[in-house]
Design an enzyme around this catalytic site. Structure first.
Site, PDB file in Angstrom:
ATOM      1  N   SER A 172       0.795  -1.235   0.000  1.00 32.88           N
ATOM      2  CA  SER A 172       0.000   0.000   0.000  1.00 32.88           C
ATOM      3  C   SER A 172       0.822   1.277   0.000  1.00 32.88           C
ATOM      4  O   SER A 172       0.243   2.369  -0.056  1.00 32.88           O
ATOM      5  CB  SER A 172      -0.963   0.014   1.191  1.00 32.88           C
ATOM      6  OG  SER A 172      -2.029  -0.877   0.954  1.00 32.88           O
ATOM      7  N   LYS A 186      -0.198   3.601  -2.657  1.00 33.27           N
ATOM      8  CA  LYS A 186      -1.289   4.577  -2.581  1.00 33.27           C
ATOM      9  C   LYS A 186      -0.787   6.021  -2.578  1.00 33.27           C
ATOM     10  O   LYS A 186      -1.558   6.937  -2.903  1.00 33.27           O
ATOM     11  CB  LYS A 186      -2.161   4.295  -1.362  1.00 33.27           C
ATOM     12  CG  LYS A 186      -2.975   2.998  -1.482  1.00 33.27           C
ATOM     13  CD  LYS A 186      -3.877   2.794  -0.286  1.00 33.27           C
ATOM     14  CE  LYS A 186      -4.782   1.582  -0.442  1.00 33.27           C
ATOM     15  NZ  LYS A 186      -4.088   0.304  -0.238  1.00 33.27           N
ATOM     16  N   SER A 213      -5.826   3.035   4.495  1.00 35.35           N
ATOM     17  CA  SER A 213      -5.347   2.130   3.446  1.00 35.35           C
ATOM     18  C   SER A 213      -6.465   1.245   2.898  1.00 35.35           C
ATOM     19  O   SER A 213      -6.237   0.092   2.531  1.00 35.35           O
ATOM     20  CB  SER A 213      -4.200   1.263   3.973  1.00 35.35           C
ATOM     21  OG  SER A 213      -3.248   1.014   2.968  1.00 35.35           O
ATOM     22  N   LYS A 256       2.921   6.623   5.262  1.00 33.12           N
ATOM     23  CA  LYS A 256       2.118   5.566   4.630  1.00 33.12           C
ATOM     24  C   LYS A 256       2.681   4.216   5.031  1.00 33.12           C
ATOM     25  O   LYS A 256       3.897   4.004   4.994  1.00 33.12           O
ATOM     26  CB  LYS A 256       2.112   5.689   3.094  1.00 33.12           C
ATOM     27  CG  LYS A 256       1.116   4.737   2.434  1.00 33.12           C
ATOM     28  CD  LYS A 256      -0.307   5.158   2.701  1.00 33.12           C
ATOM     29  CE  LYS A 256      -1.323   4.064   2.423  1.00 33.12           C
ATOM     30  NZ  LYS A 256      -1.377   3.039   3.491  1.00 33.12           N
TER      31      LYS A 256
END
Length: 289
Positions: free
Chosen positions: A61, A64, A119, A227
């Site tokens: 992720s 993202k 997420s 993140k």
């Protein structure tokens, strides 16, 4: 030379140059970083720590962040509402989501918040599906074009969420991506926020989301961008821009095997930097400098 808004040291430094920015001498052992790959560079371009920095690995992720930059670059209306559809269901890993199919609807702005902060994979898929007329294929092309423009030579993107293990990069490339993402105020604000309440359903019911990085809720940390990522292929991953011991750092931690290892590595890095900062200050004071 391309114009990306990146710091000069990120634009001109080759991989060899980045690796040579700072060699830690024998008397100054590095922090005990246990993630499989890691790179820490400060905003001056000084290399603080590196480990397997050129290894190409799935990034889960962390993808993202690139997704969010592509959405924002497209300048599509942020107030437009997007409804989650069957196309957004994860049929690769069957990950869960509290955004129910054909029922959940959020503004593009809030869909980005949910995708970045918690997420959520359905949110990311919906953003990839709806940003361009050509749908997800055009979106993935735009992600790879953005990576090329940033000089991410060893990176590849396959979907908007990071569920596909073909989303791959290196610690060196991700330093570039983290710095690029930090130029977007919306991304900085969302990814450094601890909690967010969404209202995706017609009955007005609230859904509470929390940031997947617990350090953003820790008063001892000044996290400016963050993140996390995890799939079995990638291990636990964490990227951040954070101020540690009065230094703004770009931190990439990949392929950690323990659930809390990236957070523990971050704490070990912080403690190591503070210790050496205190030692340098004491040395200067004792020498009368």
């Amino acid at each position: 030379m391309f114009s990306t808004g990146l710091a000069p040291w990120l634009i001109i430094a080759s991989k060899v140059a980045i690796a040579a920015l700072w060699v830690i001498g024998p008397a100054m052992a590095g922090p005990d970083i246990r993630s499989g790959a890691a790179l820490v560079i400060d905003h001056h371009g000084t290399r603080v720590f590196g480990k397997n920095t050129a290894d190409v690995r799935p990034i889960a992720s962390i993808t993202k962040l690139m997704m969010a930059m592509v959405v924002l670059d497209a300048e599509v209306p942020m107030d437009d509402h997007i409804t989650i559809t069957e196309q957004d269901r994860d049929r690769l890993r069957w990950s869960r989501s509290r955004l129910r199919i054909d029922q959940a609807s959020l503004s593009r702005r809030d869909m980005l918040r949910v995708a970045l902060m918690s997420s959520d994979n359905r949110a990311a898929a919906a953003l990839g599906r709806t940003t361009f007329v050509g749908g997800t294929p055009d979106f993935v092309t735009a992600m790879n074009d953005k990576a090329a423009a940033l000089g991410m030579r060893d990176s590849h993107f396959a979907d908007a969420s990071g569920l596909d293990a073909a989303n791959q990069s290196t610690a060196e490339d991700l330093i570039r991506m983290v710095h690029a993402a930090s130029q977007y105020p919306f991304i900085r604000e969302v990814t450094s926020t601890g909690e967010f309440t969404a209202h995706p359903y017609a009955n007005g019911g609230a859904v509470q989301y929390r940031n997947t990085n617990p350090l953003v809720r820790d008063s001892r940390w000044k996290v400016e961008l963050s993140k996390t990522g995890y799939i079995s292929d990638s291990g636990r991953c964490l990227v951040m821009q954070a101020v540690v011991a009065d230094r703004r750092l770009y931190i990439v931690l990949l392929n950690a095997q323990g659930k809390r290892t990236p957070v523990a590595d971050s704490i070990r890095l912080r403690d190591w930097l503070k210790t050496h900062s205190d030692q340098r200050a004491a040395s200067v004071a004792s020498s009368g400098g």
